[in-house]
Scaffold this motif. Structure first.
Motif, mmCIF file in Angstrom:
data_model
loop_
_atom_site.group_PDB
_atom_site.id
_atom_site.type_symbol
_atom_site.label_atom_id
_atom_site.label_comp_id
_atom_site.label_asym_id
_atom_site.label_seq_id
_atom_site.Cartn_x
_atom_site.Cartn_y
_atom_site.Cartn_z
ATOM 1 N N ILE A 139 12.907 3.542 -3.727
ATOM 2 C CA ILE A 139 12.901 2.200 -4.323
ATOM 3 C C ILE A 139 11.532 1.550 -4.152
ATOM 4 O O ILE A 139 11.027 0.870 -5.052
ATOM 5 C CB ILE A 139 14.012 1.343 -3.699
ATOM 6 C CG1 ILE A 139 15.390 1.895 -4.084
ATOM 7 C CG2 ILE A 139 13.882 -0.109 -4.140
ATOM 8 C CD1 ILE A 139 16.557 1.190 -3.422
ATOM 9 N N ALA A 140 10.904 1.765 -2.983
ATOM 10 C CA ALA A 140 9.560 1.216 -2.750
ATOM 11 C C ALA A 140 8.570 1.776 -3.758
ATOM 12 O O ALA A 140 7.742 1.041 -4.320
ATOM 13 C CB ALA A 140 9.115 1.530 -1.330
ATOM 14 N N THR A 141 8.646 3.086 -3.989
ATOM 15 C CA THR A 141 7.767 3.701 -4.989
ATOM 16 C C THR A 141 7.974 3.079 -6.359
ATOM 17 O O THR A 141 7.017 2.808 -7.090
ATOM 18 C CB THR A 141 8.026 5.220 -5.065
ATOM 19 O OG1 THR A 141 7.785 5.814 -3.796
ATOM 20 C CG2 THR A 141 7.124 5.870 -6.106
ATOM 21 N N ALA A 142 9.240 2.826 -6.697
ATOM 22 C CA ALA A 142 9.556 2.260 -8.009
ATOM 23 C C ALA A 142 8.910 0.904 -8.207
ATOM 24 O O ALA A 142 8.239 0.653 -9.219
ATOM 25 C CB ALA A 142 11.076 2.160 -8.160
ATOM 26 N N PHE A 167 0.855 -1.184 0.000
ATOM 27 C CA PHE A 167 0.000 0.000 0.000
ATOM 28 C C PHE A 167 0.897 1.241 0.000
ATOM 29 O O PHE A 167 1.529 1.558 1.006
ATOM 30 C CB PHE A 167 -0.930 -0.002 1.218
ATOM 31 C CG PHE A 167 -1.887 -1.160 1.230
ATOM 32 C CD1 PHE A 167 -3.091 -1.092 0.552
ATOM 33 C CD2 PHE A 167 -1.573 -2.334 1.904
ATOM 34 C CE1 PHE A 167 -3.980 -2.151 0.544
ATOM 35 C CE2 PHE A 167 -2.447 -3.403 1.907
ATOM 36 C CZ PHE A 167 -3.656 -3.317 1.223
ATOM 37 N N HIS A 168 0.931 1.892 -1.146
ATOM 38 C CA HIS A 168 1.834 3.034 -1.304
ATOM 39 C C HIS A 168 1.088 4.122 -2.074
ATOM 40 O O HIS A 168 0.902 4.019 -3.287
ATOM 41 C CB HIS A 168 3.093 2.591 -2.051
ATOM 42 C CG HIS A 168 4.232 3.535 -1.922
ATOM 43 N ND1 HIS A 168 4.369 4.651 -2.707
ATOM 44 C CD2 HIS A 168 5.293 3.540 -1.072
ATOM 45 C CE1 HIS A 168 5.463 5.302 -2.371
ATOM 46 N NE2 HIS A 168 6.053 4.656 -1.378
ATOM 47 N N PHE A 169 0.633 5.150 -1.349
ATOM 48 C CA PHE A 169 -0.237 6.162 -1.944
ATOM 49 C C PHE A 169 0.412 6.922 -3.099
ATOM 50 O O PHE A 169 -0.234 7.145 -4.126
ATOM 51 C CB PHE A 169 -0.715 7.128 -0.863
ATOM 52 C CG PHE A 169 -1.725 8.126 -1.357
ATOM 53 C CD1 PHE A 169 -3.002 7.718 -1.733
ATOM 54 C CD2 PHE A 169 -1.399 9.476 -1.473
ATOM 55 C CE1 PHE A 169 -3.935 8.627 -2.202
ATOM 56 C CE2 PHE A 169 -2.322 10.386 -1.943
ATOM 57 C CZ PHE A 169 -3.592 9.965 -2.304
ATOM 58 N N PRO A 170 1.662 7.368 -2.992
ATOM 59 C CA PRO A 170 2.264 8.078 -4.129
ATOM 60 C C PRO A 170 2.283 7.241 -5.404
ATOM 61 O O PRO A 170 2.008 7.756 -6.498
ATOM 62 C CB PRO A 170 3.686 8.385 -3.642
ATOM 63 C CG PRO A 170 3.569 8.439 -2.162
ATOM 64 C CD PRO A 170 2.563 7.390 -1.816
ATOM 65 N N ALA A 171 2.597 5.953 -5.282
ATOM 66 C CA ALA A 171 2.609 5.080 -6.457
ATOM 67 C C ALA A 171 1.206 4.949 -7.036
ATOM 68 O O ALA A 171 1.015 4.941 -8.260
ATOM 69 C CB ALA A 171 3.156 3.703 -6.077
ATOM 70 N N PHE A 172 0.209 4.863 -6.160
ATOM 71 C CA PHE A 172 -1.184 4.760 -6.606
ATOM 72 C C PHE A 172 -1.590 6.011 -7.382
ATOM 73 O O PHE A 172 -2.214 5.925 -8.437
ATOM 74 C CB PHE A 172 -2.095 4.573 -5.383
ATOM 75 C CG PHE A 172 -3.556 4.500 -5.721
ATOM 76 C CD1 PHE A 172 -4.136 3.308 -6.113
ATOM 77 C CD2 PHE A 172 -4.362 5.634 -5.645
ATOM 78 C CE1 PHE A 172 -5.486 3.233 -6.428
ATOM 79 C CE2 PHE A 172 -5.711 5.575 -5.955
ATOM 80 C CZ PHE A 172 -6.271 4.372 -6.347
ATOM 81 N N ALA A 231 4.865 0.922 -7.876
ATOM 82 C CA ALA A 231 4.234 1.536 -9.047
ATOM 83 C C ALA A 231 4.158 0.538 -10.199
ATOM 84 O O ALA A 231 3.158 0.483 -10.923
ATOM 85 C CB ALA A 231 5.011 2.781 -9.472
ATOM 86 N N THR A 232 5.212 -0.247 -10.367
ATOM 87 C CA THR A 232 5.196 -1.273 -11.418
ATOM 88 C C THR A 232 4.121 -2.312 -11.145
ATOM 89 O O THR A 232 3.398 -2.739 -12.055
ATOM 90 C CB THR A 232 6.577 -1.957 -11.503
ATOM 91 O OG1 THR A 232 7.587 -0.971 -11.715
ATOM 92 C CG2 THR A 232 6.601 -2.951 -12.643
ATOM 93 N N ILE A 233 3.994 -2.719 -9.876
ATOM 94 C CA ILE A 233 2.958 -3.694 -9.508
ATOM 95 C C ILE A 233 1.570 -3.133 -9.774
ATOM 96 O O ILE A 233 0.705 -3.810 -10.341
ATOM 97 C CB ILE A 233 3.099 -4.084 -8.023
ATOM 98 C CG1 ILE A 233 4.390 -4.882 -7.801
ATOM 99 C CG2 ILE A 233 1.883 -4.899 -7.572
ATOM 100 C CD1 ILE A 233 4.673 -5.176 -6.347
ATOM 101 N N GLY A 290 -3.764 8.034 -11.557
ATOM 102 C CA GLY A 290 -3.965 9.380 -12.085
ATOM 103 C C GLY A 290 -3.417 9.546 -13.483
ATOM 104 O O GLY A 290 -4.070 10.116 -14.373
ATOM 105 N N GLY A 291 -2.219 9.025 -13.715
ATOM 106 C CA GLY A 291 -1.618 9.121 -15.045
ATOM 107 C C GLY A 291 -2.402 8.354 -16.088
ATOM 108 O O GLY A 291 -2.600 8.825 -17.219
ATOM 109 N N SER A 292 -2.881 7.158 -15.733
ATOM 110 C CA SER A 292 -3.634 6.333 -16.681
ATOM 111 C C SER A 292 -4.955 6.990 -17.051
ATOM 112 O O SER A 292 -5.322 7.062 -18.235
ATOM 113 C CB SER A 292 -3.882 4.940 -16.081
ATOM 114 O OG SER A 292 -2.673 4.279 -15.805
#
Length: 249
Positions: A182-185, A31-36, A188-190, A41-43
């Motif tokens: 690194i967690a964001t990276a 659960f990582h809000f910035p990645a979400f 975000a891919t997941i 948002g981008g999609s």
């Protein structure tokens, strides 16, 4: 409620998250809000750019159909058309006017109106088939926003991964900031790949199958009305329409 759709989402999530937990992974790390924000948002932003507003709004409204599919009763429609044919043979087409007010579906009501008015069968077929073509095209275009989301989200996930790595490299001397980047990276891919393959693409396919089923029902209505217009036997009409009922989902 479509229990199979709900079960499918749960099975996929439990299998992936559960497998990760069995391997010793901490579920909270997923659960990582910035990645979400980056991926979702981008999609959505990319899809909003490529899609006319009418289709975009219509597509969002179709989301509920995934879990509560439209009620299309092929059997009752088959019986209804057979009854109309029987009434028309005995009393004439004008006797069907009483049924006109009981029909809620605008497409079926339009076909019944043509039948009552004695419109030529070629005109009936052409008009109703044109309605099917235009309406199904609108629905397909609306449903394709989920297909587009499925196409964009993995790429946006990669963008999120690159942004996370940039953050990590910029803070390489700070272990806590390095780990956060690194967690964001990775998350975000997941989110990008998982969202595409577990949610967006399946939703698009589900909606398209529902549209196909609705088109099938309308095609059955056209054939039934044309059979009735030609004065065919009600029992024969019912038997010939059974093929559509068996092909429905």
């Amino acid at each position: 409620m479509d229990r199979l759709a709900m079960a499918g989402v749960l099975v996929a999530l439990v299998a992936i998250v559960g497998g990760y937990a069995i391997e010793g992974g901490g579920i909270s790390a997923l659960f990582h809000f910035p990645a979400f924000v980056i991926v979702i948002g981008g999609s959505f932003g990319a899809v909003m750019l490529q899609t006319p507003s009418t289709y975009f709004v219509s597509g969002l409204k179709m989301f509920g159909q995934v879990w509560n599919k439209p009620k299309l009763d092929f059997y009752q429609t088959q019986k209804m058309i057979s009854r109309w044919s029987d009434i028309a043979r005995q009393k004439g087409f004008l006797a069907l006017e009483d049924d006109l007010n009981t029909v809620e579906d605008p497409f079926i009501r339009k076909g019944l109106t043509y039948l009552i008015d004695g419109v030529d069968t070629d005109v009936i077929r052409h008009s109703l088939e044109l309605d099917i073509e235009l309406e199904s095209d609108r629905q397909y275009r609306s449903a394709r926003i989920y297909e587009a989301l499925g196409g964009y989200s993995p790429t946006i996930g990669i963008i999120g991964a690159v942004l996370g790595l940039i953050q990590a490299m910029a803070n390489i001397d700070d272990p806590s900031a390095l780990g956060h980047g690194i967690a964001t990276a990775f998350v975000a891919t997941i989110y990008g790949v998982g969202g595409a393959n577990l949610l967006f693409i399946p939703i698009a396919q589900k909606l398209q199958s529902q549209i196909d089923n609705e088109v099938l029902l309308k095609e059955m209505v056209i054939e039934g009305i044309l059979f009735a217009a030609n004065g065919e036997n009600p029992q024969s009409i019912e038997r010939r329409l059974e093929a559509y009922t068996r092909a429905s989902v």
